[in-house]
Design a protein around this motif. Structure first.
Motif, PDB file in Angstrom:
ATOM      1  N   ASN A   1     -12.506   7.930  -1.245  1.00 49.52           N
ATOM      2  CA  ASN A   1     -12.449   7.294   0.072  1.00 49.52           C
ATOM      3  C   ASN A   1     -13.455   7.904   1.044  1.00 49.52           C
ATOM      4  OD1 ASN A   1     -10.535   5.425  -0.654  1.00 49.52           O
ATOM      5  ND2 ASN A   1      -8.821   6.639   0.070  1.00 49.52           N
TER       6      ASN A   1
ATOM      7  N   LEU B   1       0.863   4.159  -2.883  1.00 47.70           N
ATOM      8  CA  LEU B   1       0.720   5.602  -2.656  1.00 47.70           C
ATOM      9  C   LEU B   1       1.800   6.382  -3.392  1.00 47.70           C
ATOM     10  CD1 LEU B   1      -0.208   6.011   1.130  1.00 47.70           C
ATOM     11  CD2 LEU B   1      -1.598   6.607  -0.866  1.00 47.70           C
TER      12      LEU B   1
ATOM     13  N   TRP C   1     -12.922  -1.246  -0.336  1.00 48.50           N
ATOM     14  CA  TRP C   1     -11.712  -1.710  -1.019  1.00 48.50           C
ATOM     15  C   TRP C   1     -11.372  -3.140  -0.617  1.00 48.50           C
ATOM     16  CZ3 TRP C   1     -11.595   0.887  -5.018  1.00 48.50           C
ATOM     17  CH2 TRP C   1     -11.777   2.268  -5.041  1.00 48.50           C
TER      18      TRP C   1
ATOM     19  N   PHE D   1       0.924   6.337  -7.006  1.00 44.86           N
ATOM     20  CA  PHE D   1      -0.245   7.205  -7.150  1.00 44.86           C
ATOM     21  C   PHE D   1       0.220   8.645  -7.397  1.00 44.86           C
ATOM     22  CE2 PHE D   1      -4.013   9.493  -5.644  1.00 44.86           C
ATOM     23  CZ  PHE D   1      -5.050   8.701  -6.111  1.00 44.86           C
TER      24      PHE D   1
ATOM     25  N   PHE E   1       0.824  -1.202   0.000  1.00 44.04           N
ATOM     26  CA  PHE E   1       0.000   0.000   0.000  1.00 44.04           C
ATOM     27  C   PHE E   1       0.864   1.261   0.000  1.00 44.04           C
ATOM     28  CE2 PHE E   1      -2.624   3.387   1.774  1.00 44.04           C
ATOM     29  CZ  PHE E   1      -3.721   3.302   0.936  1.00 44.04           C
ATOM     30  N   ASP E   2       1.989   1.231   0.729  1.00 43.83           N
ATOM     31  CA  ASP E   2       2.886   2.396   0.754  1.00 43.83           C
ATOM     32  C   ASP E   2       3.476   2.647  -0.628  1.00 43.83           C
ATOM     33  OD1 ASP E   2       2.329   2.572   3.431  1.00 43.83           O
ATOM     34  OD2 ASP E   2       4.259   1.755   4.097  1.00 43.83           O
TER      35      ASP E   2
ATOM     36  N   CYS F   1      -5.578   1.788  -4.167  1.00 43.33           N
ATOM     37  CA  CYS F   1      -5.370   3.075  -3.530  1.00 43.33           C
ATOM     38  C   CYS F   1      -6.360   4.078  -4.125  1.00 43.33           C
ATOM     39  CB  CYS F   1      -3.929   3.492  -3.820  1.00 43.33           C
ATOM     40  SG  CYS F   1      -3.418   5.013  -3.116  1.00 43.33           S
TER      41      CYS F   1
END
Length: 145
Positions: free
Chosen positions: A85, A48, A93, A51, A44-45, A79
């Motif tokens: 969100n 990001l 998600w 992204f 996930f990091d 993401c």
């Protein structure tokens, strides 16, 4: 599997790009898919980071969604930007990922990605409907790292 290019066939890539086009047809939201070999970070990091690298955080309504895959690690993350969100259910998600994992476990990687994209597209359509003058702010092509 050694190369990112070998993960999906050209036909499968085109089907994914088409799914993005279909999902974005009724929404102002933006969906991207990024595939890379591996990451030393928490998926996930890394998602990001990608992204931001893809400038997905610059969409007008903060409604970009990135599907990130580290194929050698067999990991992925979804993401979504702040705009989406803020409006989807807290478990949205996770539910999307679960649907995708079902397909992945059966070896249907392309179908899992397509299902995830179309699922995200439905939520985007509901919360960010297409309106006159909407432009495709970001490429639909799969990016690779």
């Amino acid at each position: 599997m050694s190369k990112v290019e070998d993960f999906l066939s050209k036909e499968e890539e085109q089907e994914i790009v088409e799914a993005i086009r279909v999902a974005e047809k009724n929404t102002s939201g933006e969906i991207r898919v990024h595939i890379e070999k591996t990451t030393s970070k928490v998926p996930f990091d890394r998602a990001l980071e990608v992204f931001h690298e893809l400038k997905m955080d610059e969409t007008q309504l903060q409604n970009g969604v990135l599907f990130y895959f580290a194929i050698e690690d067999k990991s992925f993350a979804i993401c979504g930007d702040k705009g989406i969100n803020d409006v989807v259910a807290a478990d949205f998600w996770d539910c999307t990922k679960d649907k995708m994992v079902e397909q992945f476990k059966a070896g249907n990687f392309k179908q899992g990605i397509v299902d995830g994209i179309l699922n995200a597209g439905e939520q985007l359509k509901k919360n960010f409907p297409w309106s006159e003058g909407d432009t495709n702010e970001l490429s639909n092509e799969i990016s690779k790292g």
